[in-house]
Design an enzyme around this catalytic site. Structure first.
Site, short mmCIF file in Angstrom:
data_model
loop_
_atom_site.label_atom_id
_atom_site.label_comp_id
_atom_site.label_asym_id
_atom_site.label_seq_id
_atom_site.Cartn_x
_atom_site.Cartn_y
_atom_site.Cartn_z
N ARG B 20 0.84 -1.19 0.00
CA ARG B 20 0.00 0.00 0.00
C ARG B 20 0.88 1.25 0.00
O ARG B 20 1.87 1.33 0.72
CB ARG B 20 -0.82 -0.07 1.29
CG ARG B 20 -1.54 1.15 1.72
CD ARG B 20 -1.79 1.15 3.24
NE ARG B 20 -2.24 -0.11 3.80
CZ ARG B 20 -3.47 -0.59 3.72
NH1 ARG B 20 -4.40 0.08 3.10
NH2 ARG B 20 -3.78 -1.74 4.29
N ASP B 22 -0.31 5.08 0.38
CA ASP B 22 -1.35 6.11 0.47
C ASP B 22 -0.89 7.40 -0.21
O ASP B 22 0.29 7.55 -0.52
CB ASP B 22 -1.68 6.39 1.95
CG ASP B 22 -2.30 5.18 2.63
OD1 ASP B 22 -2.95 4.37 1.93
OD2 ASP B 22 -2.14 5.04 3.86
N ARG B 167 3.32 4.70 9.84
CA ARG B 167 3.28 6.12 10.19
C ARG B 167 2.88 6.33 11.65
O ARG B 167 3.37 7.27 12.31
CB ARG B 167 2.32 6.85 9.25
CG ARG B 167 2.90 6.96 7.83
CD ARG B 167 1.85 7.29 6.80
NE ARG B 167 1.20 8.55 7.11
CZ ARG B 167 0.10 9.00 6.48
NH1 ARG B 167 -0.46 8.27 5.52
NH2 ARG B 167 -0.43 10.14 6.82
#
Lengths: 234, 234
Positions: B20, B22, B167
């Site tokens: 992934r 983002d 994150r």
């Protein structure tokens, strides 16, 4: 910068900058001076400017200088660094900060061509727009070229530069490096005193105004982030 | 990428990506797979894609694989790298590629906090949107933190990650590093199984999907350019 200073100091401010940075060119060691009659607490000027400047400008440090000081006219030497990213595949993560060249580069050929440019020469062949006084003699005190992994770092120091001089030198050296030109041509190009004799103008995104030196020994050097990690390739 | 492949191959293409990324997150080692029945000369696929893709995407290499291979489901490990630029002044030249933190960071405190996260744990406290199957146990096999000049490099490897897990880990470690949190809190945060127990979510611009490992030994590692120059600071 002038708008932000005007807002902080409450008077119109005109700044003087040490080196030219055309559109797309970066500066990691720019020096700027201005005159103000306000009694602003200068130790807090960097921070105050930080909240007013657009995100692509940053102030690293400030100092009070003599009234006779000019960031531009008191400078004795400027150092520009040019970054080339040499690999066959695209390089999106460095596209804004280096010139992507997909053809194989022979760095030794660039290094062979460079010495002819060191010292005092008429660089008219490497000049875009001629200066008002038409004087195109400049003195390059240092010109270093080194490969670092798939990057090439070119560092050029001179008292002053002509319009697009660094980018035209880099473009011409690259034509030597890819085999389109012979490194021995450089003295011929200099003697031609004609822009058409030199090579292409390298794009602005690989160029950094990296440092400015002053007579009092102060030097503003800031290494471009793309070259921050010394010479050991991981 | 799907549009470009569709144009080249003349059939609709659906790709599968290993990890992934983002909005705002970079990838220097992403792996993508797709199935096609066309007989395209695959050794020329990278080059052909280069002329069709937007400038912020690049294809480094291509290979033909078995029909059972999926870039996503065949991957056994993903490695993410997070870049922090720690200095008091603004850093416009690295703003898109690192998290600028102006407060002084004590790297030793991040390093003290990290070991509690290594191994198999329920990372629900570090998860943004919960996965469909509600399983939030993951296994971090490696978590390394090192200072390089005024940059900090955080490398995390796991079989798989939850939404915003890296994150949130970085944001929480940073709160330990600046003194807002005690490094000994990490086990407590894990046991809470509640997102509110962990720290802030670090911004996307410092994050890179750097590598993907497969069972057959293939690994796609690409070091983020900001860390390309080994460990010697110039």
């Amino acid at each position: 910068l002038e708008d932000a200073l005007c807002e902080l100091l409450g008077e119109p401010i005109k700044v003087s900058a040490a080196g030219r940075t055309d559109a797309g060119v970066h500066a990691s060691g720019q020096v700027v001076s201005f005159m103000s009659f306000r009694n602003f607490p200068f130790e807090r000027l960097s921070l105050a400017l930080g909240s007013l400047l657009p995100p692509d400008v940053g102030v690293r440090d400030t100092a009070i200088v003599e009234a006779s000081f000019s960031a531009r006219f008191s400078a004795t030497e400027r150092t520009y660094v040019y970054a080339i990213h040499n690999r066959p595949e695209r390089a999106p993560l460095t596209a804004r900060y280096a010139w992507h060249v997909w053809r194989p580069i022979q760095v030794a050929r660039m290094q062979a061509a460079a010495p002819a440019l060191i010292g005092e020469h008429d660089f008219r062949s490497f000049c875009g727009i001629l200066p008002d006084n038409d004087i195109t003699v400049r003195r390059i005190s240092q010109l270093r070229i080194e490969a670092r992994g798939d990057f090439i770092r070119i560092e050029i120091t001179a008292g002053g530069f002509l319009h697009r001089m660094v980018r035209t030198i880099v473009g011409t050296l690259l034509e030597c490096a890819t085999g389109r030109r012979d490194p021995a041509e450089l003295p011929v190009i200099l003697r031609a005193r004609d822009r058409r004799a030199a090579g292409c103008t390298a794009p602005p995104n690989g160029l950094y105004l990296a440092g400015v030196r002053y007579g009092d020994g102060y030097c503003s050097y800031g290494e471009p982030p793309i070259f921050r990690w010394g010479t050991t390739v991981s």
